[in-house]
Design a protein around this motif. Structure first.
Motif, PDB file in Angstrom:
ATOM      1  N   ALA A  84       1.007  -1.120  -0.093  1.00  0.00           N
ATOM      2  CA  ALA A  84      -0.022  -0.097  -0.119  1.00  0.00           C
ATOM      3  C   ALA A  84       0.816   1.155   0.097  1.00  0.00           C
ATOM      4  O   ALA A  84       0.523   2.219  -0.667  1.00  0.00           O
ATOM      5  CB  ALA A  84      -0.959  -0.072   1.308  1.00  0.00           C
ATOM      6  N   LEU A  85       1.904   1.301   0.850  1.00  0.00           N
ATOM      7  CA  LEU A  85       2.949   2.393   0.784  1.00  0.00           C
ATOM      8  C   LEU A  85       3.460   2.603  -0.582  1.00  0.00           C
ATOM      9  O   LEU A  85       3.511   3.711  -1.091  1.00  0.00           O
ATOM     10  CB  LEU A  85       3.985   2.075   1.707  1.00  0.00           C
ATOM     11  CG  LEU A  85       5.071   3.111   1.801  1.00  0.00           C
ATOM     12  CD1 LEU A  85       4.614   4.530   2.162  1.00  0.00           C
ATOM     13  CD2 LEU A  85       6.118   2.714   2.777  1.00  0.00           C
ATOM     14  N   GLN A  86       3.832   1.556  -1.093  1.00  0.00           N
ATOM     15  CA  GLN A  86       4.311   1.670  -2.715  1.00  0.00           C
ATOM     16  C   GLN A  86       3.405   2.220  -3.573  1.00  0.00           C
ATOM     17  O   GLN A  86       3.579   3.103  -4.407  1.00  0.00           O
ATOM     18  CB  GLN A  86       4.982   0.381  -3.325  1.00  0.00           C
ATOM     19  CG  GLN A  86       5.537   0.359  -4.642  1.00  0.00           C
ATOM     20  CD  GLN A  86       6.833   1.024  -4.600  1.00  0.00           C
ATOM     21  OE1 GLN A  86       7.731   0.841  -3.881  1.00  0.00           O
ATOM     22  NE2 GLN A  86       6.888   2.358  -5.202  1.00  0.00           N
ATOM     23  N   ALA A  87       2.094   1.911  -3.371  1.00  0.00           N
ATOM     24  CA  ALA A  87       1.272   2.493  -4.400  1.00  0.00           C
ATOM     25  C   ALA A  87       0.839   3.725  -4.146  1.00  0.00           C
ATOM     26  O   ALA A  87       0.808   4.557  -4.963  1.00  0.00           O
ATOM     27  CB  ALA A  87      -0.221   1.520  -4.308  1.00  0.00           C
ATOM     28  N   ASP A  88       0.844   4.171  -2.746  1.00  0.00           N
ATOM     29  CA  ASP A  88       0.574   5.561  -2.272  1.00  0.00           C
ATOM     30  C   ASP A  88       1.781   6.273  -3.021  1.00  0.00           C
ATOM     31  O   ASP A  88       1.493   7.504  -3.420  1.00  0.00           O
ATOM     32  CB  ASP A  88       0.474   5.652  -0.871  1.00  0.00           C
ATOM     33  CG  ASP A  88      -0.725   5.262  -0.495  1.00  0.00           C
ATOM     34  OD1 ASP A  88      -1.801   4.934  -1.017  1.00  0.00           O
ATOM     35  OD2 ASP A  88      -0.771   5.212   0.965  1.00  0.00           O
ATOM     36  N   LEU A  89       2.824   5.931  -2.805  1.00  0.00           N
ATOM     37  CA  LEU A  89       4.066   6.829  -3.346  1.00  0.00           C
ATOM     38  C   LEU A  89       4.057   6.834  -4.775  1.00  0.00           C
ATOM     39  O   LEU A  89       4.404   7.962  -5.376  1.00  0.00           O
ATOM     40  CB  LEU A  89       5.512   5.834  -2.966  1.00  0.00           C
ATOM     41  CG  LEU A  89       6.654   6.392  -3.363  1.00  0.00           C
ATOM     42  CD1 LEU A  89       6.911   8.051  -2.849  1.00  0.00           C
ATOM     43  CD2 LEU A  89       7.798   5.913  -2.986  1.00  0.00           C
ATOM     44  N   ASP A  90       3.715   5.766  -5.366  1.00  0.00           N
ATOM     45  CA  ASP A  90       3.521   5.720  -7.193  1.00  0.00           C
ATOM     46  C   ASP A  90       2.947   7.009  -7.431  1.00  0.00           C
ATOM     47  O   ASP A  90       2.770   7.821  -8.356  1.00  0.00           O
ATOM     48  CB  ASP A  90       3.290   4.488  -7.527  1.00  0.00           C
ATOM     49  CG  ASP A  90       4.317   3.427  -7.435  1.00  0.00           C
ATOM     50  OD1 ASP A  90       5.461   3.692  -7.143  1.00  0.00           O
ATOM     51  OD2 ASP A  90       3.956   2.313  -7.651  1.00  0.00           O
ATOM     52  N   ARG A  91       1.602   7.014  -6.709  1.00  0.00           N
ATOM     53  CA  ARG A  91       0.391   8.057  -6.952  1.00  0.00           C
ATOM     54  C   ARG A  91       1.068   9.468  -6.684  1.00  0.00           C
ATOM     55  O   ARG A  91       0.891  10.323  -7.515  1.00  0.00           O
ATOM     56  CB  ARG A  91      -0.664   7.649  -6.236  1.00  0.00           C
ATOM     57  CG  ARG A  91      -1.464   6.889  -6.737  1.00  0.00           C
ATOM     58  CD  ARG A  91      -2.766   6.635  -6.033  1.00  0.00           C
ATOM     59  NE  ARG A  91      -3.005   6.384  -4.457  1.00  0.00           N
ATOM     60  CZ  ARG A  91      -3.148   5.009  -4.262  1.00  0.00           C
ATOM     61  NH1 ARG A  91      -3.071   4.194  -5.052  1.00  0.00           N
ATOM     62  NH2 ARG A  91      -3.082   4.842  -2.893  1.00  0.00           N
ATOM     63  N   LEU A  92       1.811   9.488  -5.558  1.00  0.00           N
ATOM     64  CA  LEU A  92       2.394  10.843  -5.195  1.00  0.00           C
ATOM     65  C   LEU A  92       3.417  11.150  -6.155  1.00  0.00           C
ATOM     66  O   LEU A  92       3.425  12.428  -6.650  1.00  0.00           O
ATOM     67  CB  LEU A  92       2.973  10.775  -3.729  1.00  0.00           C
ATOM     68  CG  LEU A  92       2.218  10.825  -2.564  1.00  0.00           C
ATOM     69  CD1 LEU A  92       2.991  10.840  -1.135  1.00  0.00           C
ATOM     70  CD2 LEU A  92       1.356  12.150  -2.572  1.00  0.00           C
ATOM     71  N   VAL A  93       4.383  10.523  -6.554  1.00  0.00           N
ATOM     72  CA  VAL A  93       5.431  10.865  -7.693  1.00  0.00           C
ATOM     73  C   VAL A  93       4.801  11.146  -8.962  1.00  0.00           C
ATOM     74  O   VAL A  93       4.876  12.115  -9.571  1.00  0.00           O
ATOM     75  CB  VAL A  93       6.355   9.321  -7.730  1.00  0.00           C
ATOM     76  CG1 VAL A  93       7.118   9.723  -8.908  1.00  0.00           C
ATOM     77  CG2 VAL A  93       7.176   9.311  -6.406  1.00  0.00           C
ATOM     78  N   ALA A  94       3.528  10.437  -9.324  1.00  0.00           N
ATOM     79  CA  ALA A  94       2.998  10.547 -10.686  1.00  0.00           C
ATOM     80  C   ALA A  94       2.300  12.222 -10.502  1.00  0.00           C
ATOM     81  O   ALA A  94       2.460  12.898 -11.478  1.00  0.00           O
ATOM     82  CB  ALA A  94       1.960   9.864 -10.987  1.00  0.00           C
ATOM     83  N   ALA A  95       1.636  12.396  -9.358  1.00  0.00           N
ATOM     84  CA  ALA A  95       1.139  13.609  -9.142  1.00  0.00           C
ATOM     85  C   ALA A  95       1.816  14.815  -9.135  1.00  0.00           C
ATOM     86  O   ALA A  95       1.647  15.876  -9.766  1.00  0.00           O
ATOM     87  CB  ALA A  95       0.094  13.651  -8.002  1.00  0.00           C
ATOM     88  N   ASP A  96       3.100  14.468  -8.343  1.00  0.00           N
ATOM     89  CA  ASP A  96       3.960  15.706  -8.479  1.00  0.00           C
ATOM     90  C   ASP A  96       4.755  15.755 -10.040  1.00  0.00           C
ATOM     91  O   ASP A  96       4.962  17.092 -10.220  1.00  0.00           O
ATOM     92  CB  ASP A  96       4.986  15.054  -7.259  1.00  0.00           C
ATOM     93  CG  ASP A  96       6.257  16.161  -6.930  1.00  0.00           C
ATOM     94  OD1 ASP A  96       5.651  17.338  -6.585  1.00  0.00           O
ATOM     95  OD2 ASP A  96       7.348  16.235  -7.469  1.00  0.00           O
ATOM     96  N   ALA A  97       5.061  14.811 -10.605  1.00  0.00           N
ATOM     97  CA  ALA A  97       5.611  15.010 -11.963  1.00  0.00           C
ATOM     98  C   ALA A  97       4.586  15.649 -12.743  1.00  0.00           C
ATOM     99  O   ALA A  97       4.920  16.626 -13.514  1.00  0.00           O
ATOM    100  CB  ALA A  97       5.792  13.597 -12.494  1.00  0.00           C
ATOM    101  N   ALA A  98       3.100  15.306 -12.778  1.00  0.00           N
ATOM    102  CA  ALA A  98       2.204  16.112 -13.500  1.00  0.00           C
ATOM    103  C   ALA A  98       2.056  17.542 -13.034  1.00  0.00           C
ATOM    104  O   ALA A  98       2.233  18.559 -13.932  1.00  0.00           O
ATOM    105  CB  ALA A  98       0.856  15.487 -13.320  1.00  0.00           C
ATOM    106  N   ALA A  99       2.178  17.777 -11.638  1.00  0.00           N
ATOM    107  CA  ALA A  99       2.035  19.330 -11.220  1.00  0.00           C
ATOM    108  C   ALA A  99       3.457  20.208 -11.629  1.00  0.00           C
ATOM    109  O   ALA A  99       3.393  21.255 -12.308  1.00  0.00           O
ATOM    110  CB  ALA A  99       2.135  19.336  -9.848  1.00  0.00           C
ATOM    111  N   ALA A 100       4.605  19.415 -11.942  1.00  0.00           N
ATOM    112  CA  ALA A 100       5.661  19.920 -12.243  1.00  0.00           C
ATOM    113  C   ALA A 100       5.687  20.276 -13.753  1.00  0.00           C
ATOM    114  O   ALA A 100       6.267  21.477 -14.356  1.00  0.00           O
ATOM    115  CB  ALA A 100       7.113  19.274 -11.975  1.00  0.00           C
ATOM    116  N   GLN A 101       5.104  19.433 -14.483  1.00  0.00           N
ATOM    117  CA  GLN A 101       4.967  19.535 -15.944  1.00  0.00           C
ATOM    118  C   GLN A 101       3.873  20.687 -16.162  1.00  0.00           C
ATOM    119  O   GLN A 101       4.343  21.651 -17.251  1.00  0.00           O
ATOM    120  CB  GLN A 101       4.528  18.148 -16.773  1.00  0.00           C
ATOM    121  CG  GLN A 101       4.507  18.002 -18.166  1.00  0.00           C
ATOM    122  CD  GLN A 101       4.177  17.029 -18.634  1.00  0.00           C
ATOM    123  OE1 GLN A 101       3.578  15.885 -17.991  1.00  0.00           O
ATOM    124  NE2 GLN A 101       4.114  16.804 -19.845  1.00  0.00           N
TER     125      GLN A 101
END
Length: 283
Positions: A84-101
């Motif tokens: 679950a931690l890995q899944a949450d982290l994957d979502r955070l990283v994806a959201a952060d990358a999208a926000a940066a883009q």
């Protein structure tokens, strides 16, 4: 659940075993990484509790400084919790990358708008620059060749945009400083000389005469035209339709300094028709 023998999450870290931490009288083996990754920092900020339960910490390690840590003995999360931690982290990283883009796209859009506005302003200012080149080149000084080339070639790139606007801004500054200098009260002796209408007319003629000689805009020492200290004021006075009493006093002071360049008849009209100022040297 048996203890794990290696970090359960990669997190972009170069974790390696081999560091022994002394805590409460015990030697504790730790995994350390030399540099914190963006994913690790994001997880420690947004998922701190679950990261600690997985054995991940961020603290000063002896003399090594601040390091990412995996502490095997403190990893108490179950396989399901780690997943679950890995899944949450994957979502955070994806959201952060999208926000940066999105932020990068917004910044690029703003930069493009500013660049377009600057280019439009520079193109609109070209006629003004052309007028300066043609009629008031003294305001451009040594930048005259560059300004003339810009007028000839037009706005071609971002560099020419900046230079066109800067040249006009600098030229306006030259004129403004000359105007400020003319507003200073001249010495009384030169003001007495400027009472004569004939002297005022001769002073304007003298300013125009020296300005016509000043082809290099005082960039070379050649005894032709104005000097570096008075070229802007001299050219500004030469553009006047007529000179006021105060302007004539300033002009007479400058012309007296350059009097040997003036025709004898003009020099006589300026300085011989009325008693000279008390502050003027003897001709």
């Amino acid at each position: 659940m048996p203890p794990l023998d290696r970090p359960p999450l990669a997190l972009g870290l170069a974790l390696a075993p081999g560091y022994t931490h002394h805590a409460r009288g015990e030697d504790v083996p730790l995994w350390t990484a030399p540099v914190a990754s963006p994913a690790f920092l994001l997880a420690m900020k947004r998922l701190a509790a679950t990261m600690r339960a997985a054995g991940y910490l961020h603290f000063h390690v002896g003399t090594l400084g601040m390091r990412p840590i995996w502490w095997p003995a403190r990893c108490v999360a179950s396989p399901a919790e780690l997943a679950a931690l890995q899944a949450d982290l994957d979502r955070l990283v994806a959201a952060d990358a999208a926000a940066a883009q999105d932020d990068a796209a917004r910044r690029a859009g703003l930069a493009a708008e500013v660049a377009a506005a600057d280019r439009a302003a520079a193109e609109a200012a070209l006629p003004r620059l052309a007028a300066l080149v043609a009629a008031s080149s003294w305001q451009l000084g040594r930048a005259l060749p560059e300004a003339a080339a810009l007028v000839r070639d037009g706005i071609t790139d971002s560099f020419s945009v900046g230079r066109a606007l800067a040249l006009i801004r600098n030229a306006d500054g030259v004129r403004e400083r000359a105007e400020i200098a003319l507003r200073r009260l001249p010495p009384e002796g030169w003001l007495r000389l400027a009472e004569s209408a004939d002297v005022r007319a001769a002073a304007l003629e003298g300013c125009r005469y020296l300005s016509d000689l000043d082809e290099d805009r005082a960039s070379r020492s050649n005894d032709a035209g104005w000097g570096q200290d008075d070229t802007s004021i001299g050219h500004l006075l030469a553009e006047r339709e007529e000179l006021s009493r105060e302007e004539t006093a300033h002009a007479a002071r400058l012309l007296h300094h350059h009097r040997r360049q003036l025709p004898a008849e003009l020099r006589s009209r300026l300085f011989d028709t009325v008693p000279g100022p008390a502050t003027a040297p003897v001709l």
